[in-house]
Scaffold this active site. Structure first.
Site, PDB file in Angstrom:
ATOM      1  N   CYS A   1       0.825  -1.201   0.000  1.00 32.66           N
ATOM      2  CA  CYS A   1       0.000   0.000   0.000  1.00 32.66           C
ATOM      3  C   CYS A   1       0.860   1.253   0.000  1.00 32.66           C
ATOM      4  CB  CYS A   1      -0.944   0.005   1.188  1.00 32.66           C
ATOM      5  SG  CYS A   1      -2.385  -0.981   0.818  1.00 32.66           S
TER       6      CYS A   1
ATOM      7  N   ASP B   1     -15.707   2.404   1.200  1.00 38.49           N
ATOM      8  CA  ASP B   1     -14.740   1.332   0.966  1.00 38.49           C
ATOM      9  C   ASP B   1     -14.946   0.684  -0.394  1.00 38.49           C
ATOM     10  OD1 ASP B   1     -13.569   1.718   3.384  1.00 38.49           O
ATOM     11  OD2 ASP B   1     -14.949   0.375   4.428  1.00 38.49           O
TER      12      ASP B   1
ATOM     13  N   ASP C   1      -9.925  -5.027 -18.350  1.00 40.96           N
ATOM     14  CA  ASP C   1      -8.807  -4.841 -19.291  1.00 40.96           C
ATOM     15  C   ASP C   1      -7.806  -3.888 -18.667  1.00 40.96           C
ATOM     16  OD1 ASP C   1      -8.543  -5.934 -21.972  1.00 40.96           O
ATOM     17  OD2 ASP C   1     -10.637  -5.317 -22.212  1.00 40.96           O
TER      18      ASP C   1
ATOM     19  N   ASP D   1     -15.748  -4.947 -24.845  1.00 38.09           N
ATOM     20  CA  ASP D   1     -16.278  -6.280 -24.502  1.00 38.09           C
ATOM     21  C   ASP D   1     -17.759  -6.198 -24.135  1.00 38.09           C
ATOM     22  OD1 ASP D   1     -13.938  -7.682 -24.870  1.00 38.09           O
ATOM     23  OD2 ASP D   1     -13.242  -7.324 -22.822  1.00 38.09           O
TER      24      ASP D   1
ATOM     25  N   ASP E   1     -15.322  -8.175 -30.180  1.00 35.46           N
ATOM     26  CA  ASP E   1     -14.522  -6.999 -30.535  1.00 35.46           C
ATOM     27  C   ASP E   1     -13.078  -7.435 -30.731  1.00 35.46           C
ATOM     28  OD1 ASP E   1     -14.349  -7.532 -27.762  1.00 35.46           O
ATOM     29  OD2 ASP E   1     -13.487  -5.546 -27.413  1.00 35.46           O
TER      30      ASP E   1
END
Ligand SMILES: Cc1cc2nc3c(=O)[nH]c(=O)nc-3n(C[C@H](O)[C@H](O)[C@H](O)COP(=O)(O)OP(=O)(O)OC[C@H]3O[C@@H](n4cnc5c(N)ncnc54)[C@H](O)[C@@H]3O)c2cc1C
Length: 759
Positions: free
Chosen positions: A421, A454, A471, A494, A634
């Protein structure tokens, strides 16, 4: 792409790709300044070299010989290239305002946008006359005129307004070319008439008397009607009128008169001269703002006023580059004094030129040869770009002057960075960047970016099922705004290919570390681009994660909605024998961007590829659905063949591809022929075993394009033959001009090799 991994500390923004800025780009390419990024904002990707423009019109050079490819030059220099028009300046915020993108932030700005013809100063001339600059408009009109002269054997009267060197040179070049064209077609060249209108008592008023006499003689000898003391006051569809009240019937009016500064400069607060040109000091800094420089025609050196000529713009490239550097290093700037006399070589269209320098003059074919050699040498500096060694490991530390908080941030940016993080982009940087964005609002988003938590909470409307896709990819161009647009479009592909509507998106991005304000700007630019596309699709951005990384990268997880029934879904399986195969966009993005990285693609090819990648598949998918597509996908990384095989396998059919019918992006055949292929191509080529008849096809120039990975490619669908032509017509009308039937679906034969190729 930016060649160094050093953090960016300062941005130099070059507005316009004029003769000075191409010099600055080349100088920074040869000697980069660590920590400094160059950004070029230019309306035209190919910028003309005015010295060769008349030669282009005369037919001595082709388009690429007289234009500098700025996109390629910028790539060479590791500069960002923004194809955009500057329309304003917010100097207090250090922002350049552009016509088609978010503001571009600068630390130093330099303006080299040339002069703007004063076409609106006279009645009707904006509608009926064509100004030489901007050149892209002149070129289109010139090519049209050329066609007109070729197609029409009768009389045609062409008038040039402006008796300076540019006007005279252009008229003689046009006459030479158009007469030749007519003669070659067996038409009468004498049916072409040319007139020159000038306000003054002579042509070339800023040159010496001998030069003026030579050109007056040449114009008369060449049968040009010379109208001196003839200021043009109005232009209409039939011709032009002069201030003395005479009307002349002409078919074409070319406007090459004295120009002024661009209109938008009036609101920048920069000091301008009476013609609207920016006043600059000897250091090329504007007299108003030391962070803003100007050079070339647009600048007036208050201590050394000179004629507006390309030669000065070229010469200013060097001191401009030097002073931009020194300004960032906090070193004293150097004064530049332009020469008082310069050599002008003015051509007469027929490979003959007149030299003019102060009181001296000479003329001859040899002078044209000399001019040609000088011009070609100049252009070679920007077209024959040397291979650059990778200096990353030896790169010196940044030498820009930094103070206080920025100096601390710069040290932190090059220090060992944390993972986990600890690699997140700082919360305040992120919230400032994202706070400026306005994602689409949807009623079904209960908790999204408008009330961050969150996680996002989204309602699934009754009767709907959810469609999920993800993607992610690294930036392949340096423009974060355009990259954001394409990454979002690619991810949405997509969803649309399934026949679904997009509902929400969450973004994942990595951004190279650097000064907070640079990181913030990159995030803002990239996410603004993405939001343009997401909002247009009514897809709400509901959250995301941004971390530090070596490279800029962006991806989206997208949720879509579709009717809760398997029937309405456009799947990959479902193709029926007899269906036509329809492709909505041209292929070739993989090879073109590989070539761009190697400086082997033309800028206009990349412009067109980017336009194609930004074209959404949303409307196309509805059209496919309305024409009862039996299957749809596609085109992305696996290329045309890979995606087609993904359709034929579950459909248990074969397919025929007609190679000659494939829509292909301009330049892609050239780059594959040069052996330039995407790094993903070898993996895609493994699928060649799916081809029934590879013999003889391997040699076909389009064969490699079957394996070319696409980014944000078009839709590939099978549509019942009876609907196919109507579907193509509708797709073309709805904004997919290159839609083509590329083949057909057949009953299954050998399941291992389902694809047949035709030439
Ligand atoms: C026919 C003709 C022949 C000429 N021949 C000669 C010659 O032989 N020798 C000579 O010295 N001079 C010649 N000149 C003069 C010469 O054209 C100019 O002096 C020269 O082009 C000025 O160069 P520049 O670098 O200031 O700008 P330009 O060469 O005009 O370049 C301006 C650049 O800025 C871009 N641009 C413009 N507006 C914007 C905007 N708002 N935002 C972003 N980008 C923008 C344009 O796309 C272009 O790339 C000729 C002029 C003409 C018309």
């Amino acid at each position: 792409m930016q060649k160094t991994k050093q953090p960016v500390l300062r941005d130099i923004v070059l507005v316009g790709g004029g003769h000075s800025h191409v010099g600055v780009l080349r100088r920074f390419a040869m000697k980069p300044m660590p920590g400094v990024r160059l950004n070029v904002v230019c309306r035209d990707t190919h910028t003309p070299y005015s010295g060769m423009l008349p030669g282009y019109v005369a037919g001595h050079y082709d388009y690429d010989e007289v234009h500098i490819d700025l996109r390629r030059l910028a790539e060479f220099a590791g500069a960002r290239f923004y194809q955009s028009e500057a329309i304003g300046l917010e100097r207090s915020a250090h922002q350049l305002i552009c016509n088609n993108r978010p503001p571009v932030v600068y630390d130093r700005l330099s303006i080299n946008i040339g002069s703007t013809p004063k076409v609106n100063a006279h009645r009707g001339d904006a509608d009926h006359a064509v100004a030489v600059k901007p050149i892209h408009r002149f070129n289109a009109r010139w090519l049209k005129l050329l066609e007109r002269v070729r197609a029409h054997a009768g009389p045609l009267h062409i008038a040039v307004v402006g008796g300076g060197a540019g006007g005279v040179e252009l008229l003689l070049a046009m006459q030479h070319r158009l007469r030749n064209e007519r003669a070659q077609l067996g038409h009468d060249p004498d049916a072409l008439r040319f007139s020159l209108f000038t306000r003054g008592e002579t042509v070339l008023p800023t040159h010496n008397a001998a030069v003026q006499k030579r050109f007056t003689r040449t114009l008369r000898a060449r049968g040009v009607d010379l109208h001196t003391h003839s200021a043009v006051s109005a232009v209409d569809a039939q011709g032009l009128s002069t201030e003395s009240g005479q009307h002349h019937t002409v078919d074409e009016v070319i406007w090459v008169t004295r120009a002024g500064g661009a209109e938008w400069l009036q609101n920048t607060g920069l000091d301008l001269d009476v013609d609207g040109f920016i006043e600059v000091t000897d250091t090329l800094q504007t007299v108003t703002d030391p962070h803003v420089f100007a050079a070339g025609d647009i600048a007036t050196m208050v201590n050394h006023p000179r004629e507006k000529a390309g030669v000065f713009a070229v010469r200013q490239g060097r001191p401009l580059a030097q002073n931009l550097r020194r300004s960032l290093e906090d070193k004293p700037l150097r004064n530049y004094h332009p020469q008082r006399h310069w050599l002008a070589l003015i051509s007469t269209g027929n490979q003959y030129a007149v030299a003019s320098r102060g009181p001296l003059s000479a003329a001859g074919g040899w002078l044209w040869q000399y001019k040609d050699a000088i011009d070609r040498r100049f252009m070679a500096r920007f077209t024959d770009l040397p291979a650059m060694e990778d200096n990353e490991t030896k790169a010196p530390r940044a030498s820009v002057a930094l103070e206080g908080e920025e100096a601390k941030q710069a040290i932190s940016a090059v220090a060992m960075r944390c993972g986990g993080c600890g690699a997140k982009v700082g919360a305040s940087t992120l919230s400032r960047a994202l706070g400026a964005l306005r994602p689409a609002q949807r009623d079904d988003v209960l908790i999204g970016l408008h009330a961050p938590d969150d996680a996002a909470v989204v309602r699934v409307p009754p009767g709907k099922a959810m469609v999920h896709t993800v993607d992610f990819f690294r930036a392949f161009i340096d423009d974060p705004y355009v990259f954001g647009q394409i990454a979002a479009n690619h991810a949405l592909g997509d969803i649309f290919a399934m026949g679904a509507e997009a509902q929400t998106a969450t973004a994942v991005a990595t951004v190279p570390q650097g000064l907070e304000r640079k990181v913030e700007d990159t995030v803002l630019q990239m996410m603004s681009g993405a939001l343009d596309i997401l909002n247009d699709a009514d897809c709400a951005l509901v959250g995301g994660h941004t971390g530090e990384g070596q490279e800029l990268a962006l991806g989206f997880a997208i949720n879509g909605l579709i009717d809760d029934s398997i029937e309405g879904i456009m799947r990959k399986g479902g193709m029926q024998p007899g269906d036509a195969l329809i492709l909505t966009k041209p292929i070739g993005t993989g090879t073109l961007f590989a070539a761009h990285a190697q400086l082997k693609a033309r800028g206009r090819w990349i412009d067109e590829a980017l336009d194609s990648m930004r074209l959404s598949n949303r409307v196309g998918a509805s059209c496919m659905h309305a024409h009862q597509a039996s299957a749809c996908t596609d085109l992305t990384g696996f290329g045309l063949l890979g995606h087609l095989v993904e359709m034929t396998r579950p459909s248990e059919v074969d397919a025929v591809i007609d190679l000659s019918a494939l829509p292909v992006l301009r330049g892609a055949e050239d780059t594959v022929a040069a052996g330039i292929l995407s790094s993903l191509q070898p993996a895609n080529v493994r699928l060649r075993r799916a081809i029934q008849n590879p013999e003889h096809m391997v040699e076909h120039p389009r064969y490699p394009l079957l394996f070319d990975p696409q980014t944000a490619g078009g839709l590939l669908a099978s549509v019942p033959a009876a609907q196919a032509q109507a579907c193509v017509t509708a797709l073309i009308e709805q904004g997919y001009p290159q839609t083509t039937i590329i083949g057909e679906v057949k009953a299954q034969g050998d399941a291992l090799a389902p694809i047949e190729l035709r030439r």
